[in-house]
Design an enzyme around this catalytic site. Structure first.
Site, PDB file in Angstrom:
ATOM      1  N   GLU A 286    -102.625 -60.637 119.566  1.00  0.00           N
ATOM      2  CA  GLU A 286    -103.999 -60.667 119.059  1.00  0.00           C
ATOM      3  C   GLU A 286    -104.834 -59.527 119.628  1.00  0.00           C
ATOM      4  OE1 GLU A 286    -105.378 -65.120 117.730  1.00  0.00           O
ATOM      5  OE2 GLU A 286    -106.283 -64.350 119.547  1.00  0.00           O
ATOM      6  N   HIS A 307     -76.772 -66.211 122.879  1.00  0.00           N
ATOM      7  CA  HIS A 307     -75.776 -66.722 121.936  1.00  0.00           C
ATOM      8  C   HIS A 307     -76.327 -66.773 120.508  1.00  0.00           C
ATOM      9  CE1 HIS A 307     -72.998 -67.978 125.201  1.00  0.00           C
ATOM     10  NE2 HIS A 307     -74.130 -67.894 125.879  1.00  0.00           N
ATOM     11  N   LYS A 421    -107.979 -68.068 106.849  1.00  0.00           N
ATOM     12  CA  LYS A 421    -108.972 -69.152 106.815  1.00  0.00           C
ATOM     13  C   LYS A 421    -109.790 -69.079 105.532  1.00  0.00           C
ATOM     14  CE  LYS A 421    -109.589 -69.352 111.829  1.00  0.00           C
ATOM     15  NZ  LYS A 421    -110.495 -69.041 112.925  1.00  0.00           N
TER      16      LYS A 421
HETATM   17  O1  PA5 Z   1    -107.922 -66.251 120.923  1.00  0.00           O
HETATM   18  C1  PA5 Z   1    -108.626 -66.767 120.088  1.00  0.00           C
HETATM   19  O2  PA5 Z   1    -109.825 -66.448 119.964  1.00  0.00           O
HETATM   20  C2  PA5 Z   1    -108.100 -67.832 119.163  1.00  0.00           C
HETATM   21  O3  PA5 Z   1    -106.761 -68.101 119.398  1.00  0.00           O
HETATM   22  C3  PA5 Z   1    -108.873 -69.107 119.382  1.00  0.00           C
HETATM   23  O4  PA5 Z   1    -108.748 -69.502 120.711  1.00  0.00           O
HETATM   24  C4  PA5 Z   1    -108.384 -70.203 118.462  1.00  0.00           C
HETATM   25  O5  PA5 Z   1    -108.508 -69.814 117.126  1.00  0.00           O
HETATM   26  C5  PA5 Z   1    -109.167 -71.481 118.680  1.00  0.00           C
HETATM   27  O6  PA5 Z   1    -110.521 -71.257 118.486  1.00  0.00           O
HETATM   28  P1  PA5 Z   1    -111.607 -72.291 118.958  1.00  0.00           P
HETATM   29  O7  PA5 Z   1    -111.487 -72.436 120.431  1.00  0.00           O
HETATM   30  O8  PA5 Z   1    -112.910 -71.696 118.549  1.00  0.00           O
HETATM   31  O9  PA5 Z   1    -111.306 -73.592 118.252  1.00  0.00           O
END
Ligand code: PA5
Length: 445
Positions: A286, A307, A421
């Protein structure tokens, strides 16, 4: 003293030390940008000094909340996804007994929900909780993420049906934004105990906040030792010098990327580290995978995956490098028994420790992979203890920030995760998405 060491000599057949040093000044600039807040995404740098700024009173408060859930519950469900899930899962799994997972001593079993939209998963979870005393930790920074919101709605309803609203409220802890979001509003209305996720700490950098610390404490592990380890690594990676292993890791992986190594495989030889690799993949994927750039983070659990994926790694396209996490000391000492008949031919390793065999599998693999054109970075960690994991977490976070800046991206945003989303909401006809719904339906008809 650090519990972690980094060895990059087994990349030198692919990139020489000049190629790594070519990134010295970019790495130094990146470190300064993290410390001075002068780089992209500088409103998300709260994690940089988080370990040293975490007060003992906050840790004590988290431990007190965890103890009260441990006393009152047979099961506690931590609800969250992505950065609100993977850090706790990684640490708890690394520290837990493999056959009594997520449960230490006489505490409750810790379960996870909201990390998927599996209908059967939720059915089976609610069935499992039917006759149990349970509590909920609901974690969402935005308070609006669909997966945890669905799980929370269901479990909250179940808990309230079991205990009544007032008593249920005492078994729910919410970890969310200080002011914004649906979860904050609900927590205020229902009087839940809450913890704040600071505005300047993004999800994937939040394991050392209450997001990770509360579930880890509920599982019975020592969060003070975890934070102490992180503090030590914060100090060890604060300066631009030859001992800064976060800088060395960031420079080395960027040198490898520039030499065409587009995939990094995080390798472990300890099954307890499976979810640590999942946490690491989110952190690096990310943070770096944007603007059509970035190393693809993958992982294998060895020797299991030798394996299955071993063939590809040894012989497939030469676009990969490996970063191996090697755990020096195991918790237990298990020796291979001798057998008179010796039909399996194993007597040559009788009386030797299982870990010796594992270590030879690791060394043999490293030699084979390096010979086969797979550069190897090696991280050794003393043991899987809270202190060591705290160091490892902060090491990877710091290196990630430096590496992302070297790459030239903003390591602290994630614009790409919004696209699915938008489509999902359009397909589900969420209010406010009328135009998108019309467009996507027209496209699919
Ligand atoms: O790193 C990030 O920002 C995402 O992985 C969020 O943590 C994830 O989408 C969860 O978001 P939230 O804590 O707002 O529910």
């Amino acid at each position: 003293m650090k519990n972690i060491n980094l060895d990059v000599k087994d990349v030198l057949g692919t990139v020489n030390s000049d190629a790594i040093h070519a990134f010295d000044s970019k790495a130094a600039d990146s470190l300064s940008m993290l410390h001075d807040g002068t780089g992209a995404g500088n409103d998300f740098l709260g994690w940089v000094n988080l370990p040293s700024e975490t007060s003992d009173s906050l840790l004590d408060d988290i431990i007190a909340t965890a103890n009260s859930l441990r006393n009152d519950c047979e099961a506690v469900v931590a609800i969250g996804i992505g950065g609100s899930y993977l850090g706790a899962k990684a640490v708890i799994e690394a520290l837990s007994d493999s056959f009594a997972p997520y449960k230490k001593a006489n505490g409750p079993v810790l379960l996870f929900a909201g990390q998927n939209i599996g209908e059967d998963y939720l059915f089976e979870l609610t069935s499992y909780l039917k006759d149990k005393k349970f509590g909920i930790i609901v974690i969402s920074k935005s308070g609006t993420t669909t997966e945890p919101a669905i799980a929370f709605r269901m479990l909250k309803e179940q808990l309230e049906a079991q205990l009544g609203k007032a008593e249920a409220s005492r078994r729910i802890v919410a970890i969310t934004d200080a002011k914004r979001g649906a979860l904050r509003q609900l927590a205020t209305e229902e009087g839940y105990k809450t913890y704040v996720i600071a505005d300047n700490v993004g999800g994937r950098f939040s394991v050392l906040t209450p997001v990770g610390l509360l579930p880890i404490a509920v599982a019975g592990f020592d969060i003070k030792a975890l934070v102490a380890g992180a503090r030590r690594m914060q100090k060890a990676t604060a300066e631009d010098n030859d001992d800064n292993i976060a800088m060395l890791y960031a420079k080395t992986r960027n040198a490898l990327y520039s030499a065409g190594k587009k995939i990094e495989i995080l390798v472990n030889y300890n099954p307890k580290l499976h979810f640590f690799a999942e946490w690491w993949k989110q952190l690096y994927g990310e943070s770096e995978g944007k603007d059509h750039k970035g190393i693809f983070p993958a992982s294998v659990d060895n020797s299991t995956d030798l394996h299955s994926m071993g063939q590809w790694i040894q012989d497939g396209e030469r676009t990969i490098f490996e970063t191996v996490i090697s755990v020096v000391n195991q918790r237990h000492n298990v020796v291979i028994p001798s057998d008179e008949a010796n039909l399996d031919g194993l007597n040559y390793i009788a009386s030797r420790r299982v870990d010796e065999v594992n270590k030879m599998a690791e060394l043999g693999t490293r030699i084979a992979h390096v010979d086969g054109g797979v550069p190897n970075i090696r991280i050794t960690i003393d043991s899987l203890c809270e202190d060591c994991l705290g160091e490892l977490i902060y090491f990877f976070e710091k290196a990630c920030g430096i590496s992302g800046y070297i790459l030239g991206v903003n390591p602290f945003n994630q614009p790409g995760v919004e696209d699915y989303k938008r489509n999902m909401f359009a397909l589900l006809a969420k209010p406010g998405y009328e135009k998108e719904t019309e467009a996507i339906r027209a496209r699919l008809s």
